[in-house]
Design a protein around this motif. Sequence first.
Motif, PDB file in Angstrom:
ATOM      1  N   ASP A 198       0.816  -1.221   0.000  1.00 29.07           N
ATOM      2  CA  ASP A 198       0.000   0.000   0.000  1.00 29.07           C
ATOM      3  C   ASP A 198       0.847   1.268   0.000  1.00 29.07           C
ATOM      4  OD1 ASP A 198       1.070  -0.051   2.509  1.00 29.07           O
ATOM      5  OD2 ASP A 198      -0.851  -0.194   3.577  1.00 29.07           O
ATOM      6  N   ARG A 199       2.185   1.109  -0.056  1.00 33.81           N
ATOM      7  CA  ARG A 199       3.134   2.212  -0.140  1.00 33.81           C
ATOM      8  C   ARG A 199       3.059   3.155   1.064  1.00 33.81           C
ATOM      9  NH1 ARG A 199       5.260   2.317  -5.231  1.00 33.81           N
ATOM     10  NH2 ARG A 199       6.115   4.404  -4.904  1.00 33.81           N
ATOM     11  N   LYS A 200       2.523   2.662   2.180  1.00 33.64           N
ATOM     12  CA  LYS A 200       2.435   3.481   3.388  1.00 33.64           C
ATOM     13  C   LYS A 200       3.560   3.175   4.379  1.00 33.64           C
ATOM     14  CE  LYS A 200      -2.567   4.207   3.274  1.00 33.64           C
ATOM     15  NZ  LYS A 200      -3.856   4.038   4.018  1.00 33.64           N
ATOM     16  N   ALA A 201       4.304   2.162   4.104  1.00 31.33           N
ATOM     17  CA  ALA A 201       5.418   1.788   4.989  1.00 31.33           C
ATOM     18  C   ALA A 201       6.527   1.171   4.144  1.00 31.33           C
ATOM     19  CB  ALA A 201       4.949   0.806   6.062  1.00 31.33           C
ATOM     20  N   PHE A 202       7.675   1.082   4.732  1.00 26.35           N
ATOM     21  CA  PHE A 202       8.811   0.437   4.061  1.00 26.35           C
ATOM     22  C   PHE A 202       9.664  -0.271   5.116  1.00 26.35           C
ATOM     23  CE2 PHE A 202      10.332   4.557   5.366  1.00 26.35           C
ATOM     24  CZ  PHE A 202      11.639   4.338   5.772  1.00 26.35           C
ATOM     25  N   SER A 203      10.475  -1.183   4.652  1.00 28.54           N
ATOM     26  CA  SER A 203      11.368  -1.931   5.547  1.00 28.54           C
ATOM     27  C   SER A 203      12.787  -1.884   4.998  1.00 28.54           C
ATOM     28  CB  SER A 203      10.906  -3.391   5.678  1.00 28.54           C
ATOM     29  OG  SER A 203      10.947  -4.038   4.420  1.00 28.54           O
ATOM     30  N   VAL A 204      13.756  -1.849   5.930  1.00 27.25           N
ATOM     31  CA  VAL A 204      15.179  -1.864   5.575  1.00 27.25           C
ATOM     32  C   VAL A 204      15.793  -3.134   6.160  1.00 27.25           C
ATOM     33  CG1 VAL A 204      17.381  -0.661   5.743  1.00 27.25           C
ATOM     34  CG2 VAL A 204      15.260   0.655   5.619  1.00 27.25           C
ATOM     35  N   PRO A 205      16.179  -4.104   5.331  1.00 29.45           N
ATOM     36  CA  PRO A 205      16.847  -5.303   5.862  1.00 29.45           C
ATOM     37  C   PRO A 205      18.297  -4.980   6.231  1.00 29.45           C
ATOM     38  CG  PRO A 205      16.718  -5.433   3.480  1.00 29.45           C
ATOM     39  CD  PRO A 205      15.990  -4.175   3.871  1.00 29.45           C
ATOM     40  N   VAL A 206      18.743  -5.550   7.342  1.00 27.32           N
ATOM     41  CA  VAL A 206      20.113  -5.328   7.814  1.00 27.32           C
ATOM     42  C   VAL A 206      20.745  -6.687   8.086  1.00 27.32           C
ATOM     43  CG1 VAL A 206      21.599  -4.237   9.528  1.00 27.32           C
ATOM     44  CG2 VAL A 206      19.434  -3.151   8.884  1.00 27.32           C
ATOM     45  N   GLN A 207      21.874  -6.939   7.465  1.00 28.42           N
ATOM     46  CA  GLN A 207      22.610  -8.191   7.700  1.00 28.42           C
ATOM     47  C   GLN A 207      23.705  -7.949   8.730  1.00 28.42           C
ATOM     48  OE1 GLN A 207      23.638 -11.079   4.490  1.00 28.42           O
ATOM     49  NE2 GLN A 207      25.760 -10.628   5.051  1.00 28.42           N
ATOM     50  N   ALA A 292      23.207 -13.073  10.795  1.00 25.81           N
ATOM     51  CA  ALA A 292      21.802 -12.884  11.160  1.00 25.81           C
ATOM     52  C   ALA A 292      21.232 -11.762  10.293  1.00 25.81           C
ATOM     53  CB  ALA A 292      21.655 -12.551  12.632  1.00 25.81           C
ATOM     54  N   ARG A 293      19.909 -11.783  10.143  1.00 22.59           N
ATOM     55  CA  ARG A 293      19.244 -10.765   9.327  1.00 22.59           C
ATOM     56  C   ARG A 293      18.057 -10.206  10.109  1.00 22.59           C
ATOM     57  NH1 ARG A 293      15.251 -10.478   5.168  1.00 22.59           N
ATOM     58  NH2 ARG A 293      15.840  -9.077   3.445  1.00 22.59           N
ATOM     59  N   VAL A 294      18.050  -8.892  10.286  1.00 20.15           N
ATOM     60  CA  VAL A 294      16.949  -8.230  10.971  1.00 20.15           C
ATOM     61  C   VAL A 294      16.326  -7.216  10.014  1.00 20.15           C
ATOM     62  CG1 VAL A 294      17.974  -8.542  13.256  1.00 20.15           C
ATOM     63  CG2 VAL A 294      18.449  -6.472  11.963  1.00 20.15           C
ATOM     64  N   VAL A 295      15.087  -6.842  10.289  1.00 21.11           N
ATOM     65  CA  VAL A 295      14.351  -5.917   9.430  1.00 21.11           C
ATOM     66  C   VAL A 295      13.835  -4.766  10.274  1.00 21.11           C
ATOM     67  CG1 VAL A 295      12.380  -5.617   7.899  1.00 21.11           C
ATOM     68  CG2 VAL A 295      13.698  -7.740   7.821  1.00 21.11           C
ATOM     69  N   VAL A 296      14.088  -3.537   9.805  1.00 29.60           N
ATOM     70  CA  VAL A 296      13.610  -2.331  10.476  1.00 29.60           C
ATOM     71  C   VAL A 296      12.499  -1.729   9.613  1.00 29.60           C
ATOM     72  CG1 VAL A 296      14.223  -0.044  11.321  1.00 29.60           C
ATOM     73  CG2 VAL A 296      15.861  -1.931  11.516  1.00 29.60           C
ATOM     74  N   GLN A 297      11.320  -1.531  10.210  1.00 30.79           N
ATOM     75  CA  GLN A 297      10.169  -1.013   9.475  1.00 30.79           C
ATOM     76  C   GLN A 297       9.813   0.392   9.962  1.00 30.79           C
ATOM     77  OE1 GLN A 297       6.904  -3.774   9.639  1.00 30.79           O
ATOM     78  NE2 GLN A 297       8.037  -5.396   8.606  1.00 30.79           N
ATOM     79  N   LEU A 298       9.462   1.256   9.007  1.00 27.39           N
ATOM     80  CA  LEU A 298       9.076   2.632   9.300  1.00 27.39           C
ATOM     81  C   LEU A 298       7.958   3.050   8.354  1.00 27.39           C
ATOM     82  CD1 LEU A 298      12.589   4.293   9.674  1.00 27.39           C
ATOM     83  CD2 LEU A 298      10.919   3.990  11.509  1.00 27.39           C
ATOM     84  N   PRO A 299       7.120   4.000   8.774  1.00 27.10           N
ATOM     85  CA  PRO A 299       6.111   4.536   7.843  1.00 27.10           C
ATOM     86  C   PRO A 299       6.784   5.393   6.777  1.00 27.10           C
ATOM     87  CG  PRO A 299       6.066   5.733   9.916  1.00 27.10           C
ATOM     88  CD  PRO A 299       6.991   4.572  10.127  1.00 27.10           C
ATOM     89  N   THR A 300       6.168   5.451   5.623  1.00 28.10           N
ATOM     90  CA  THR A 300       6.765   6.204   4.525  1.00 28.10           C
ATOM     91  C   THR A 300       6.836   7.695   4.832  1.00 28.10           C
ATOM     92  OG1 THR A 300       5.789   4.573   3.024  1.00 28.10           O
ATOM     93  CG2 THR A 300       6.650   6.574   2.030  1.00 28.10           C
ATOM     94  N   ASP A 301       5.889   8.190   5.594  1.00 28.95           N
ATOM     95  CA  ASP A 301       5.899   9.617   5.936  1.00 28.95           C
ATOM     96  C   ASP A 301       6.685   9.896   7.217  1.00 28.95           C
ATOM     97  OD1 ASP A 301       4.231   8.399   7.703  1.00 28.95           O
ATOM     98  OD2 ASP A 301       2.557   9.806   7.472  1.00 28.95           O
ATOM     99  N   THR A 302       7.649   9.062   7.533  1.00 26.28           N
ATOM    100  CA  THR A 302       8.438   9.247   8.751  1.00 26.28           C
ATOM    101  C   THR A 302       9.132  10.606   8.772  1.00 26.28           C
ATOM    102  OG1 THR A 302      10.247   8.338  10.076  1.00 26.28           O
ATOM    103  CG2 THR A 302      10.448   8.120   7.702  1.00 26.28           C
ATOM    104  N   LYS A 303       9.316  11.137   9.944  1.00 27.99           N
ATOM    105  CA  LYS A 303       9.982  12.432  10.085  1.00 27.99           C
ATOM    106  C   LYS A 303      11.504  12.313  10.015  1.00 27.99           C
ATOM    107  CE  LYS A 303      10.164  12.157  15.144  1.00 27.99           C
ATOM    108  NZ  LYS A 303       9.815  12.838  16.408  1.00 27.99           N
TER     109      LYS A 303
END
Length: 430
Positions: A198-207, A292-303
């Motif tokens: 829905d393009r309202k959030a995004f995730s950044v994978p981190v290894q 290990a792999r972790v995922v950080v999620q944030l809303p697209t309109d993040t400040k």
Amino acid sequence: MNLRKNARDCSRERAQRALAHNGRSRVCLVSVLLVLLLTAAALGYFGVRDLTSAFTFPGRLTGAVLIAVAFTAFLGTAALVDHWLFRTFPNSGVVALFGASLALLANLTLFLELMAHADSNRWKVLFTTLTLGSAWAIIVVWRTLATIPAPKRVATALLATIFIAAGNFGYQNLYLPSQREVRPVIKLTPGDPVLSPDRKAFSVPVQITLENHSDLSFDVLGTEFHAMGQEVPLIRQDRLRQEWRAVAEQWTSFEGTNPLSRREKYQPGDLVEAQPWMRYGDPIDANDTVTARVVVQLPTDTKYDQVAFYASAHLTRKDRVSLDQLKPAETGFKSWAGGQVPDWLKKRNDFGSLIYKSTLHENNAIDEETRDTRHVTVYWEFGAHGVDITETINMADGKEVPPKEAERYGIRIVETGPVERTLWDIKSKR
């Protein structure tokens, strides 16, 4: 000079003839035998345990040497009985002297080791007595020898060579490896952001990668990963020196540190993600790589303009100590529900911690037997930057050991970060 030598030899011969008939000499015989037998038993006990259970090859070799010395001391008792009573073998006195000399060397070495590191007064008293007793045994046996035969001179030279070789080996294989600094490396690699459907959030994978480029293994006390969202507004003019200094004065912790930029005004970061990335108690083998792999999620309109990633691992060297299973503290798992924590931790603002404990086992049989049991306590302290992991080494009564002593257990803290990634590319796709 010849008269003195002949007189000394005659006195020794008279002493030898009186050995089997003098009640006092029988007491000396029994005393020396007791010293050698107790030495053989103590060295054999430590030697067998080290040979079968020491953590390192030098430790097991030390066990083999202790067994060899124990056997020599026991052989010396048989030679002493023959020399004192039966005289079946002509060089039995020399063998007895050799056994007593090795016993003195081993007892003195262990005595010095126990005085430096042991807690048990019982073992200290035993090896103090054995050291003095074996020195006295050498004097007693020496005085019963009528001559100094060539084999004895050869044995003396051989013994000196063995001492030098043993000292050099101990320095190269016991002391130097324990002083060698070994520390794995943690690497953080952020991936490309991924938009939600829905393009309202995004995730950044981190290894997260831990690389152990050494021949040593580790046990994990705890690992931590956290991400901080940061606002970084730009200004048109360079910042004044007073502003740089004001920012530097606010650096109270590693996690809160920001660059002294000329055109960027860094704001205090906000925690957006925090979690462990390895199970506590897991092993890290020699020359091993853990990912290990972790995922950080944030809303697209993040400040936030960017995210800073941090990772850490608290480890113990397996060549220094062995851990029982790390478990929640039986006396209280949570600091806010009766868990016991040190006063210096309680002084921190809004302190809240989970508490884990494990029993430590020394890497050799001598320390394991003669030192009081130590425990490691791991505190997971929750705060504005995720979790701060703190570990202490404690006695059975809860008293902390001095930091200098705690170093012997090979606790290593590995940290990396900040690894920063801008969010402008993903925010521009809104």
